[in-house]
Scaffold this motif. Sequence first.
Motif, mmCIF file in Angstrom:
data_model
loop_
_atom_site.group_PDB
_atom_site.id
_atom_site.type_symbol
_atom_site.label_atom_id
_atom_site.label_comp_id
_atom_site.label_asym_id
_atom_site.label_seq_id
_atom_site.Cartn_x
_atom_site.Cartn_y
_atom_site.Cartn_z
ATOM 1 N N HIS A 100 8.604 -6.361 29.409
ATOM 2 C CA HIS A 100 8.090 -7.315 30.401
ATOM 3 C C HIS A 100 8.834 -7.164 31.728
ATOM 4 O O HIS A 100 10.043 -6.941 31.740
ATOM 5 C CB HIS A 100 8.220 -8.744 29.865
ATOM 6 N N HIS A 280 1.274 -10.694 19.925
ATOM 7 C CA HIS A 280 1.901 -10.350 21.198
ATOM 8 C C HIS A 280 3.033 -9.337 21.039
ATOM 9 O O HIS A 280 2.926 -8.194 21.489
ATOM 10 C CB HIS A 280 2.376 -11.631 21.914
ATOM 11 N N ASP A 284 2.849 -5.360 21.978
ATOM 12 C CA ASP A 284 3.797 -4.812 22.951
ATOM 13 C C ASP A 284 4.632 -3.711 22.286
ATOM 14 O O ASP A 284 4.903 -2.675 22.900
ATOM 15 C CB ASP A 284 4.706 -5.918 23.502
HETATM 16 FE FE LIG Z 1 3.545 -8.732 26.635
#
Ligand SMILES: [Fe+2]
Length: 315
Positions: A100, A280, A284
């Motif tokens: 991120h 999530h 990722d």
């Molecule tokens: Fe993400």
Amino acid sequence: MKIKEIYNLAIQMGIKADFRGEQGIRKFLDNKRKQYEKMNEKEKQEFDKEALENPYLDSRIYHIADDKDIKKVLVGVDIEPAEVLMAKEIGDIDLIIGHHPIGKGLAHLADVMDLQSDVLNFYGVPINIAEGLMKERIDEVARGVNSKNHQRTVDAAKLLKMNLMNSHTPCDNLAAKFLKDLIEQRKPERIGELIDLLKEVPEYKEAMKIGAGPKIFVGNPENRCGKIALTEITGGTEGSPKLYAKMAQAGIGTLIGMHISEEHKKEAENSNINVVIAGHMSSDSLGVNLFLDELEKQGIEIIPCSGLTRVSRTG
Ligand SMILES: [Fe+2]
């Protein structure tokens, strides 16, 4: 490999997997250059020149403390000061790689969201509608990230003399491409089959063990998938809730996403679009792993942290 080589590899892999194709990326960058050339001197000075070369401004090198040959990396989904301290504690970490965005990558998160207009267009939503609705949402995201403490992790890396970079959209592109290929190959007919297919992916299999595996958020296992779209895996963060009605009109039957807000879920429900949430951290991890495999092939040792489930596909 040097930090810049690792970073450039991420960008190049992201471009190769991008829905827009290499030509689409070139057009995107050409357009940026045209905008830049029209600017006055003051505007040019304030302009982030990296935008002329890099289509993924949410992915950056934040700090180079020591430009050495990289042998061991600490990689996590969210890198915060705690992870920087962990790297220091472990001792021989040459580079920290986050997923991120942080720092100026976070400040520019909205810049990559333009990609979603092209992805939506790829699935049949007219480009004017996709761009119009995305524009509103892009502005909202740009305002939203404004309040963040952008430099917190970067400051920690500077104080502790740690090398720090991240790769966000390039890795999300890799995950989207992987899932798109898998679905096109296996063509699941019903939502239950789609969920079973996702559960074959090791990252999702691992996530299931902690209760975070793929889930149906809208629809039921018996529903037919119809056209499956991957509009929500890559391109920054969630698009506009107003898009679901347009997606339904464009013939999209099922969406696969990483996560979805309640407001977005309700809109999808109203439009009779099935929503499968793959997960999530697991999604990722999938994208980051596909990138890390290339580092592993170069002999770099990988220490996963902060939500990254490391799965190697090199063997
Ligand atoms: Fe993400």
